[in-house]
Design an enzyme around this catalytic site. Structure first.
Site, short mmCIF file in Angstrom:
data_model
loop_
_atom_site.label_atom_id
_atom_site.label_comp_id
_atom_site.label_asym_id
_atom_site.label_seq_id
_atom_site.Cartn_x
_atom_site.Cartn_y
_atom_site.Cartn_z
N ASN A 12 7.44 1.33 -5.03
CA ASN A 12 6.84 0.64 -6.24
C ASN A 12 6.29 1.66 -7.19
O ASN A 12 5.30 2.21 -6.88
CB ASN A 12 6.03 -0.54 -6.01
CG ASN A 12 5.13 -1.26 -7.23
OD1 ASN A 12 5.59 -1.07 -8.21
ND2 ASN A 12 4.31 -1.85 -6.94
N LYS A 14 4.92 1.09 -9.98
CA LYS A 14 3.90 0.58 -10.82
C LYS A 14 3.94 1.11 -12.29
O LYS A 14 5.07 1.08 -12.66
CB LYS A 14 2.57 0.95 -10.22
CG LYS A 14 2.55 0.64 -8.68
CD LYS A 14 1.06 0.65 -8.18
CE LYS A 14 1.29 0.57 -6.55
NZ LYS A 14 -0.15 0.14 -6.19
N HIS A 99 1.72 -9.32 -6.35
CA HIS A 99 1.03 -8.07 -5.98
C HIS A 99 -0.52 -8.11 -6.26
O HIS A 99 -0.85 -8.61 -7.11
CB HIS A 99 1.67 -6.91 -6.63
CG HIS A 99 1.03 -5.53 -6.13
ND1 HIS A 99 -0.02 -5.06 -6.63
CD2 HIS A 99 1.71 -4.45 -5.40
CE1 HIS A 99 -0.16 -3.86 -5.86
NE2 HIS A 99 0.85 -3.59 -5.28
N GLU A 101 -2.60 -6.23 -7.44
CA GLU A 101 -2.94 -5.69 -8.73
C GLU A 101 -2.46 -6.90 -10.01
O GLU A 101 -3.29 -7.01 -10.93
CB GLU A 101 -2.34 -4.57 -9.11
CG GLU A 101 -2.68 -3.38 -8.26
CD GLU A 101 -1.76 -2.17 -7.88
OE1 GLU A 101 -0.86 -2.17 -8.70
OE2 GLU A 101 -2.15 -1.55 -7.10
N GLU A 169 -0.40 -6.63 2.25
CA GLU A 169 -1.00 -5.32 1.72
C GLU A 169 -2.41 -5.61 1.73
O GLU A 169 -3.18 -6.28 0.91
CB GLU A 169 -0.35 -5.19 0.24
CG GLU A 169 1.13 -4.81 0.40
CD GLU A 169 1.41 -4.14 -1.06
OE1 GLU A 169 1.77 -2.59 -0.86
OE2 GLU A 169 0.97 -4.53 -2.00
N GLY A 175 -3.74 2.53 -2.13
CA GLY A 175 -4.09 3.73 -3.00
C GLY A 175 -5.41 4.45 -2.56
O GLY A 175 -5.86 5.28 -3.15
N SER A 214 -1.03 2.52 1.53
CA SER A 214 -1.21 4.02 2.00
C SER A 214 -0.29 4.47 3.11
O SER A 214 -0.63 4.93 4.11
CB SER A 214 -2.64 4.30 2.38
OG SER A 214 -3.60 4.14 1.35
P1 PGA Z 1 -0.15 2.74 -1.96
O1 PGA Z 1 0.29 1.40 -2.93
O2 PGA Z 1 1.18 2.97 -1.26
O3 PGA Z 1 -0.06 3.67 -2.90
O4 PGA Z 1 -1.19 2.54 -1.41
C1 PGA Z 1 0.81 0.38 -2.30
C2 PGA Z 1 1.08 -0.83 -2.91
O5 PGA Z 1 0.45 -1.18 -3.87
O6 PGA Z 1 2.19 -1.53 -2.85
#
Ligand code: PGA
Length: 253
Positions: A12, A14, A99, A101, A169, A175, A214
């Site tokens: 992804n 983003k 997600h 976010e 997640e 992140g 991560s």
């Molecule tokens: P990340 O993001 O691998 O950078 O931790 C994962 C995600 O938000 O799907």
């Protein structure tokens, strides 16, 4: 991994990427060949601005293309929104809904996520439904309760293993470089599988449950080896074609 279930690794991007990033799509598409493709599916999720060009570049390859979110309606007066039908028309075959976010930045509730999953199916897309607890919920020992509720309320009753992928997640792992232990991941995925079984019956055994937060080449191999972990949803470690391929190799070769 779950025996008999084909893994899926989704990258992804983003809110990252410009036309220059299309070179990364080419690298990924060229590199995702027999040795990898025989072991796993791969999905690239660029920002909407690059969706059509990405789909064109990856058309002759085994890499699937997805979108990061969709609206509920098929068309109409919704400035700034994109329907599942429009995303499918642009070349997507998957769409991420819920997600963290989107849940945190845009107030997407479980009901919103559920409506978006239904919209995804209406548009012919596979819905990647994200669930996960916050750090506070984790520390308070509420992870299973939060996940049970998210699954109950965000996953539509008509979900099937063909139409739906679940991404677990932990919000605090995204992140951050911090991940739950392998035992915790396996226990949590087993809990998710059990809740899906309540909802979907025997077909729940074939639903792909991805881990996200991560994931990188150092931890990817052991994560994919855990029970009920059927792939990964990846941000930072899949931002370039070479990185995405390195991750896939680390996980499967
Ligand atoms: P990340 O993001 O691998 O950078 O931790 C994962 C995600 O938000 O799907």
């Amino acid at each position: 991994m779950t025996p008999g279930v084909r893994p899926l690794v989704a990258g992804n991007w983003k809110m990252n990427g410009s036309r220059a990033s299309l070179a990364e799509c080419r690298i990924l598409g060229d590199g995702f060949r027999d040795g990898l493709h025989s072991r796993t599916d791969a999905l690239l999720i660029p920002p909407a601005t690059l969706l059509m060009a990405t789909a064109d570049i990856l058309a002759g390859t085994a890499v699937c293309v997805g979108a990061q979110d969709c609206a509920f309606d098929e068309r109409g007066a919704h400035t700034g929104d994109l329907s599942a039908e429009m995303l499918a028309d642009a070349g997507a075959s998957f769409v991420v809904v819920g997600h963290s976010e989107r849940r945190l930045d845009h107030g997407d509730t479980n009901a919103t996520v559920r409506a978006k999953a239904v919209a995804a199916w209406r548009g012919g897309l596979v819905a990647v439904i994200c669930v996960g607890e916050t750090r506070e919920e984790c520390d308070a020992g509420k992870t299973f309760d939060v996940l049970s509720r998210q699954i109950e309320e965000s996953v539509p009753g008509r979900a099937t293993s063909q139409s739906t992928v679940i991404a677990y997640e932990p919000v605090w792992a995204i992140g951050s470089g911090d991940t739950p232990s392998l035992e915790v991941v396996a226990r949590t995925h087993a809990h998710i599988r059990a809740r899906l079984k309540d909802k979907m019956g025997t077909d729940a055994a074939k639903v792909r449950i991805l881990y996200g937060g991560s994931v990188n080449p150092s931890n990817g191999n052991e994560l994919i080896g855990a029970d009920n972990v059927d792939g990964a949803l990846v941000g930072r470690a899949a931002m370039t074609g070479a990185d995405f391929l390195s991750l896939l190799r680390a996980m499967f070769c």
